[in-house]
Design a protein around this motif. Structure first.
Motif, PDB file in Angstrom:
ATOM      1  N   PHE A 135      43.235  -7.170 -23.776  1.00  0.00           N
ATOM      2  CA  PHE A 135      44.366  -6.241 -23.855  1.00  0.00           C
ATOM      3  C   PHE A 135      43.878  -4.804 -23.950  1.00  0.00           C
ATOM      4  CE2 PHE A 135      45.957 -10.230 -25.582  1.00  0.00           C
ATOM      5  CZ  PHE A 135      47.227 -10.326 -25.034  1.00  0.00           C
ATOM      6  N   CYS A 195      49.778 -13.017 -31.138  1.00  0.00           N
ATOM      7  CA  CYS A 195      49.016 -13.946 -31.974  1.00  0.00           C
ATOM      8  C   CYS A 195      49.061 -13.517 -33.434  1.00  0.00           C
ATOM      9  CB  CYS A 195      47.568 -14.041 -31.502  1.00  0.00           C
ATOM     10  SG  CYS A 195      47.396 -14.896 -29.933  1.00  0.00           S
ATOM     11  N   CYS A 248      45.822  -9.960 -30.561  1.00  0.00           N
ATOM     12  CA  CYS A 248      46.951  -9.358 -29.861  1.00  0.00           C
ATOM     13  C   CYS A 248      48.178  -9.420 -30.763  1.00  0.00           C
ATOM     14  CB  CYS A 248      47.192 -10.035 -28.505  1.00  0.00           C
ATOM     15  SG  CYS A 248      47.911 -11.677 -28.613  1.00  0.00           S
TER      16      CYS A 248
END
Ligand SMILES: [Zn+2]
Length: 174
Positions: A89, A120, A117
């Motif tokens: 990301f 998550c 992220c």
């Protein structure tokens, strides 16, 4: 004119110097010539091929500094990959996660922090990875030292004779 790659005695690349500096180091007995260009330097009393790679005859200790504990360095250690889903990301879509949650005494330190992220992170909440049915891709760790010097050079500018000496920490820019 020609640039010269300066190697440590260990053959580790240190930096790029100009040929005049390389020649003066050679005359001072500080370096030996490893590779040469085809061009020559003509002086009054001698002719010498221009060195392309020189190696120091004494060890230069490099100033290695510990990696600072910071958000950017956490992302760098984990290569911007979420350590749960594995996806990469941009940094604005990343956060970090305490593997052992803070609420259970987890500390904010290299060994307990992973790149994560937003999804998550939300999914895991205040649980341990296995409680949330998630697996850590890699255990977090204190990163090793970073090279103090980074040579940044355009790939097309790299003289052929240097290529055997360029290591991973040299960043080749397209
Ligand atoms: Zn994720």
């Amino acid at each position: 004119m020609e640039q010269v790659l300066l190697l440590n005695i260990s053959y580790e690349p240190l930096k790029i110097i100009n040929w005049k500096k390389a020649i003066s180091m050679l005359f001072l007995g500080k370096v030996e010539v490893i590779e040469e260009y085809n061009s020559e330097i003509h002086a009054i009393s001698f002719t010498i091929k221009v060195p392309s790679v020189v190696r120091l005859l004494t060890m230069v200790k490099r100033n290695k500094s510990p990696v600072k504990f910071s958000r950017q360095n956490i992302y760098a250690r984990d290569r911007s990959n979420c350590q749960y889903c594995g996806a990469k990301f941009p940094s604005e879509e990343l956060t970090y996660d305490h593997v052992l949650p803070k609420s259970r005494g987890g500390r904010t330190e290299w060994e307990n922090i992973v790149t994560c992220c937003i999804n998550c992170n939300r999914k895991k909440g205040g649980r341990l990875p296995h409680e949330a049915g998630m697996n850590l891709i890699r255990r977090p760790f204190q990163p090793d030292w970073v090279p103090s010097m980074r040579i940044i050079i355009g790939f097309k500018e790299v003289p052929h004779s240097w290529r055997d000496y360029l290591y991973w920490h040299i960043e080749l820019v397209e």
